[in-house]
Design a protein around this motif. Structure first.
Motif: not given
Length: 377
Positions: A114-118, A120-132, A135-137, A146-152
């Protein structure tokens, strides 16, 4: 052992950041420190299966299963009145097992995610994986692998927690099988090793389930099996009074296995895919190393690993593991101002640990207090 393994994981991540996965002996050693993660798996297999092993031995002796003692912080009760296995023998208390596992991993894990997701609400992230929210759930339910693109970003190490979580879920079934098999309990870890080999051959040869399958739980079944094997045989080693030379022999064997892990037989050091033979060799060697190290320190006196500083570091090693990647990301980019594949590995390790250790202690203490309050209620 957990403290050493967590530190080794930090070193291998720092070496990747610093570009020290070089094609020489040091670069190979840095890269192969990833074998510290299967050490965690072997430890879990050894510690958590012991109540079922005790129940199996009690059954063989004709006694009441599960009377052998509890297993401390990472174990479960072996007292009568627990769940029933398929043979009708009283085994460990599954409710207590579930409660212990939940308290041990979930509050700290959910907090860090949860803290990491919070952040990166402000911190720039060059990756599009695990967003929204998806990704959080995924992270909160241990399903991001289990699948590509979910690791934040900042949570890349959590793939191992998905594997651990799956093991916690199936362990009661494995334990019941061990109790049912009795003197042939070795069949269970043998089947787990076979599962790992079969799975790796399938996913490397066919890529049938996608690119992330080599981090799915079946790939690491052999590492958990290594710990289970130690739990099955360790009392015989102690009874035979082999402690004087057993530890050094086991450590030398682990060092030899690690030396083979540095060779091309275990596959490339970078992100290139291994051949089937290389992949199987690598995973089995890592499982072997984990089992040998657990066995080495399960016999005789603990030595330096039993010192107060190491025990204290071990008590916060889980929280250290959870936090160190996001801490390293901030340290490398915002404190040391290194670019990717630049800088000093050991400077990154030192500064990251200086930040992570106190944060890990605070998180560990907070969870302990929360648990104490919940127990009091």
């Amino acid at each position: 052992m957990r403290a050493v393994a967590a530190f080794a994981v930090c070193v291998t991540h720092a070496a990747f950041w610093a570009g020290d996965y070089t094609p020489d002996l040091w670069g190979a050693a840095y890269s192969r420190l990833q074998a510290a993660v299967p050490v965690f798996f072997a430890l879990s297999g050894f510690l958590l299966v012991r109540p079922w092993v005790a129940a199996a031995r009690s059954t063989v002796r004709g006694g009441a299963a599960g009377r052998d003692g509890a297993v401390g912080r990472d174990g479960v009760s072996g007292r009568r009145g627990g769940g029933r296995d398929g043979a009708g023998t009283a085994g460990p208390d599954l409710r207590r097992y579930a409660v212990h596992r939940a308290w041990r991993i979930l509050p700290a894990y959910w907090t860090v995610v949860t803290v990491v997701y919070v952040i990166y609400l402000w911190r720039p992230d060059g990756s599009t994986h695990g967003q929204g929210w998806v990704g959080y759930v995924r992270h909160m339910t241990f399903t991001q692998i289990y699948g590509v693109g979910y690791v934040h970003t900042g949570l890349s190490q959590m793939w191992s927690m998905c594997v651990e979580f799956a093991f916690y879920l199936v362990l009661p079934l494995l334990g019941a099988a061990i109790v049912r098999c009795g003197p042939r309990a070795w069949i269970v870890p043998a089947a787990m090793v076979a599962l790992s080999v079969g799975w790796l051959v399938l996913v490397i040869e066919t890529n049938v389930f996608g690119k992330t399958t080599r981090t799915w739980p079946p790939a690491y079944a052999a590492a958990f099996a290594a710990g289970i094997i130690v739990a099955l045989v360790i009392d015989r080693v102690r009874a035979a009074s082999w402690e004087r030379w057993a530890r050094w022999g086991l450590l030398l064997a682990a060092a030899a296995a690690f030396a083979v892990l540095l060779t091309p037989a275990a596959g490339p050091l970078d992100l290139r895919l291994p051949t089937t033979a290389q992949g199987v060799t690598k995973y089995l060697l890592e499982a072997l190393i984990g089992g040998l190290l657990v066995a080495a320190f399960a016999v005789g006196r603990p030595g330096v690993l039993g010192s107060r500083p190491m025990v204290w570091l071990g008590s916060i090693s889980y929280e250290y593991f959870l936090i160190h990647v996001i801490a390293m990301d901030v340290v490398v980019i915002n404190v040391l101002h290194y670019s990717l594949f630049q800088g000093s590995t050991w400077t990154i390790v030192a500064v990251t640990s200086l930040v992570t250790v106190p944060l890990a202690w605070v998180l560990s203490r907070a969870v302990e207090r929360l648990r104490a309050r919940a127990s009091a209620r």
